[in-house]
Scaffold this active site. Structure first.
Site, PDB file in Angstrom:
ATOM      1  N   TYR A 137      -4.110  -7.130   1.381  1.00 52.58           N
ATOM      2  CA  TYR A 137      -4.083  -5.664   1.463  1.00 52.58           C
ATOM      3  C   TYR A 137      -4.416  -5.287   2.901  1.00 52.58           C
ATOM      4  CZ  TYR A 137      -5.491  -0.842   0.236  1.00 52.58           C
ATOM      5  OH  TYR A 137      -5.622   0.528   0.154  1.00 52.58           O
ATOM      6  N   LYS A 164       0.494  -6.255   1.131  1.00 51.31           N
ATOM      7  CA  LYS A 164       0.632  -4.815   0.928  1.00 51.31           C
ATOM      8  C   LYS A 164       0.345  -4.174   2.274  1.00 51.31           C
ATOM      9  CE  LYS A 164      -1.857  -0.965  -1.181  1.00 51.31           C
ATOM     10  NZ  LYS A 164      -2.880  -0.579  -2.184  1.00 51.31           N
TER      11      LYS A 164
END
Length: 302
Positions: A137, A164
């Site tokens: 992330y 992500k």
């Protein structure tokens, strides 16, 4: 991976009551709501879910509830936001007790930025800790990982299956898309630019807009997959206007407010995050009808 991970994956909110405890009934309601809108997966414990505030016990309970409510219908991704390799590894191990399909893990995010070797080793240890696939992330402004480092990690650490990519820089997203391994999963969390991200071949999104208006984001995804870029651009513009009403330092609270306006129980943000103020509420209420009209729009080939 036990399930294919792609498409619209809302980072669901964590409802809290006035005492700051998790409202489990409201959490279950939120999972059912987003699944009813046709999403392709769910993620808990992310930024929108105020995952940085959850204790290990709370994260474990949220994992249990989300897995129970999903009932295997869609992939379930666990978010881990923490400041040490040891704590991240501990939470990753806890997630193996439940029907979790992948982990979304931030780089270390406190003030002291580890160098690239330390960051590489952080994810190497986590990969050795669990068999669950890991999505990095990439969100921390002062520890934002370059496409080059992300590609190195994905190429050399077997369990790291994707990224992500957050923040507003579409150039960095584009660089990552063309340099990542062929089997990598690249998700866009550039909320204002989901349409161009999808058009560039993103494997999907895990972002705040899908948490607030999941059905609209499914319509955008379907339009792009169908090649209907006229409709996709129209939805993009409505989503951008809506995003501009919720994007603020209390974003999770504003997502909760937007959901509450759709009849979903969302509880309160966890202190010290402030609730949506009157000016924000007015803007969100004005934008919601204009974006929600696309919720049931059928994507047709242009």
């Amino acid at each position: 991976m036990s399930k294919k991970i792609y498409g619209i994956i809302p980072p669901i909110v964590t409802p809290f009551d006035s005492a700051g405890d998790i409202d489990e009934a409201a959490l279950r309601e939120n999972v059912q709501f987003v699944i009813s809108r046709g999403v392709h997966g769910i993620c808990f414990g992310g930024s929108t879910g105020e995952g940085h505030t959850l204790t290990s016990d709370e994260l474990e309970r949220v994992a249990e509830i989300c897995a129970e409510e999903a009932q295997g219908r869609v992939p379930v991704i666990a978010g881990i936001i923490t400041n040490s390799t040891r704590d991240a590894a501990h939470k990753a191990k806890l997630m193996t007790k439940y029907a979790i399909d992948a982990l979304q893990i931030t780089p270390v995010h406190y003030v002291f930025r580890p160098d690239e070797t330390a960051t590489y080793n952080h994810f190497k240890v986590l990969s050795e800790t669990t068999d669950l696939p890991i999505l990095i992330y990439n969100v921390v402004p002062w520890n934002y990982l370059s496409p080059q480092l992300l590609v190195k990690i994905m190429n050399e650490i077997p369990n790291v299956k994707g990224v992500k990519q957050s923040a507003g820089d579409l150039k960095l997203f584009a660089d990552l898309m063309i340099t990542a391994p062929d089997d990598a999963l690249i998700f866009s969390a550039v909320d204002a630019l989901l349409y161009p991200s999808f058009a560039m071949g993103s494997h999907g999104t895990i972002a705040a807009n899908p948490a607030a208006v999941p059905g609209v984001c499914v319509a955008l995804w379907d339009a792009v997959q169908a090649g209907n870029h006229t409709l996709a651009k129209e939805i993009h513009e409505a989503l951008l206007r809506f995003w501009n009403t919720i994007s603020d330092d209390n974003l999770p609270a504003n997502v909760k407010f937007a959901l509450s306006e759709q009849g979903v129980s969302t509880g309160l943000p966890r202190a010290p995050m402030p609730a949506t103020n009157a000016a924000q509420a007015e803007r969100i209420r004005a934008a919601l009808p204009e974006v929600l009209k696309y919720e049931k729009k059928v994507a047709e080939l242009a």
